[in-house]
Design a protein around this motif. Structure first.
Motif, short mmCIF file in Angstrom:
data_model
loop_
_atom_site.label_atom_id
_atom_site.label_comp_id
_atom_site.label_asym_id
_atom_site.label_seq_id
_atom_site.Cartn_x
_atom_site.Cartn_y
_atom_site.Cartn_z
N SER A 1 45.89 43.29 38.28
CA SER A 1 44.92 42.75 37.33
C SER A 1 43.70 42.13 38.01
O SER A 1 42.56 42.49 37.69
N PRO A 2 43.86 41.20 38.96
CA PRO A 2 42.67 40.67 39.65
C PRO A 2 41.95 41.71 40.51
O PRO A 2 40.73 41.63 40.69
N MET A 3 42.69 42.70 41.02
CA MET A 3 42.03 43.77 41.78
C MET A 3 41.09 44.56 40.90
O MET A 3 39.99 44.95 41.33
N GLN B 1 33.53 43.78 39.26
CA GLN B 1 32.43 42.92 39.69
C GLN B 1 31.70 43.51 40.90
O GLN B 1 30.51 43.22 41.11
N SER C 1 50.29 40.88 38.62
CA SER C 1 49.48 39.77 39.14
C SER C 1 48.56 40.23 40.26
O SER C 1 47.59 39.54 40.58
N GLU D 1 39.55 43.35 38.30
CA GLU D 1 38.41 42.47 38.05
C GLU D 1 37.46 42.47 39.24
O GLU D 1 36.23 42.50 39.06
N ILE D 2 38.02 42.45 40.45
CA ILE D 2 37.19 42.51 41.66
C ILE D 2 36.41 43.82 41.71
O ILE D 2 35.22 43.86 42.03
N SER E 1 48.96 47.08 46.11
CA SER E 1 47.57 46.97 46.58
C SER E 1 47.02 48.34 46.98
O SER E 1 45.89 48.69 46.62
N SER F 1 41.75 42.82 49.65
CA SER F 1 41.70 41.82 48.59
C SER F 1 43.06 41.72 47.88
O SER F 1 43.53 40.63 47.57
N LYS G 1 45.54 49.10 35.14
CA LYS G 1 46.29 48.10 35.91
C LYS G 1 47.78 48.15 35.60
O LYS G 1 48.61 47.96 36.50
N ILE H 1 45.53 38.46 47.71
CA ILE H 1 46.07 37.94 46.44
C ILE H 1 47.59 37.85 46.53
O ILE H 1 48.20 36.87 46.11
#
Length: 257
Positions: A151-153, A159, A148, A155-156, A240, A171, A76, A175
């Motif tokens: 990092s969540p990408m 998962q 920002s 995590e997505i 992204s 996604s 990331k 975000i």
């Protein structure tokens, strides 16, 4: 001086209590970034130095500190750094042209009284200096948005390991939409907070709205805000796409093996 020490101590304690080791690294990074900016500023005073190249070097070092020193080296932070670098290059080309067209380089008439004792023939390119100042003012916001998003990408992706590149990219864009408005407003209010005294001075001088808008100081700060907003908007699709491409490509390589 005692007040500065106490405030720094309170900040350090709060960052450690709330952020742990990452909070401590974040506190140290403040001084590292300050050192980089100070060094770049001193070198820029040399007429033979190229402010644009120095800005790229300085922004790269600051980005590495903010990303790798605080968040360590991982996928990331790598994609965030690459996204930041691409955005900075695009912004430098754009802002350099905007600075030439708007002629915001140099000093405004409100600053003349304080500068009369100094010589302005120092042999530096104020157009490039102005572009460099704008970029250095936006680098923190750009790296913040980049990490920002990546990092969540990640995590997505962890998962939902089978997610497609297109869905992962969407996604990241979603975000970024939430981050875009808040960060742009942060820059806007930071300007008014930092230049509240200037606005009060404009009022005491009985400046009209037109005179305020057309003053060089006000114009240069507004251009800085708009340029930072453009940088934040650009980093969203760039980060992204790069992160989605990297994560999906890494997954495909593992399947082949």
């Amino acid at each position: 001086m005692n007040v500065l020490v106490w405030l720094a101590a309170i900040l350090f304690i709060l960052m450690i209590v709330i952020g742990g080791k990452k909070g401590a690294r974040s506190f140290i990074s403040l001084f590292l970034n300050f050192g980089v900016i100070l060094l770049i500023t001193l070198i820029m005073a040399d007429p033979n130095a190229n402010p644009i190249i120095l800005t790229i070097i300085g922004c790269t070092i600051i980005s590495c500190i903010n990303l790798f020193f605080i968040n360590k080296v991982n996928s990331k932070t790598k994609t965030a750094l690459l996204s930041t670098a691409i955005t900075i290059v695009i912004l430098l080309i754009f802002i350099n042209q905007v600075t030439k067209l708007t002629m915001i380089q140099g000093f405004g008439e409100e600053e003349i009284d304080e500068l009369t004792i100094f010589s302005l023939y120092i042999g530096v390119d104020f157009v490039k200096i102005a572009a460099s100042v704008i970029i250095m003012s936006t680098i923190g916001a750009i790296t913040d948005v980049a990490i920002s998003i990546t990092s969540p990408m990640l995590e997505i992706f962890n998962q939902h390991p089978t997610i497609s590149r297109r869905d992962l990219f969407k996604s990241g864009i979603n975000i970024g939409k939430d981050i875009l408005g808040s960060n742009t407003n942060t820059l806007f209010f930071a300007f008014f907070g930092g230049y509240m005294a200037l606005l009060l001075w404009f009022k005491d001088l009985s400046y009209s709205i037109g005179e305020i808008v057309n003053s060089k100081i006000f114009g240069s700060e507004m251009i800085t805000i708009f340029s930072a907003g453009i940088g934040i908007a650009l980093i969203v699709p760039i980060a992204s796409w790069i992160n989605a491409y990297y994560l999906v490509r890494t997954r495909e390589k593992k399947k082949v093996k």
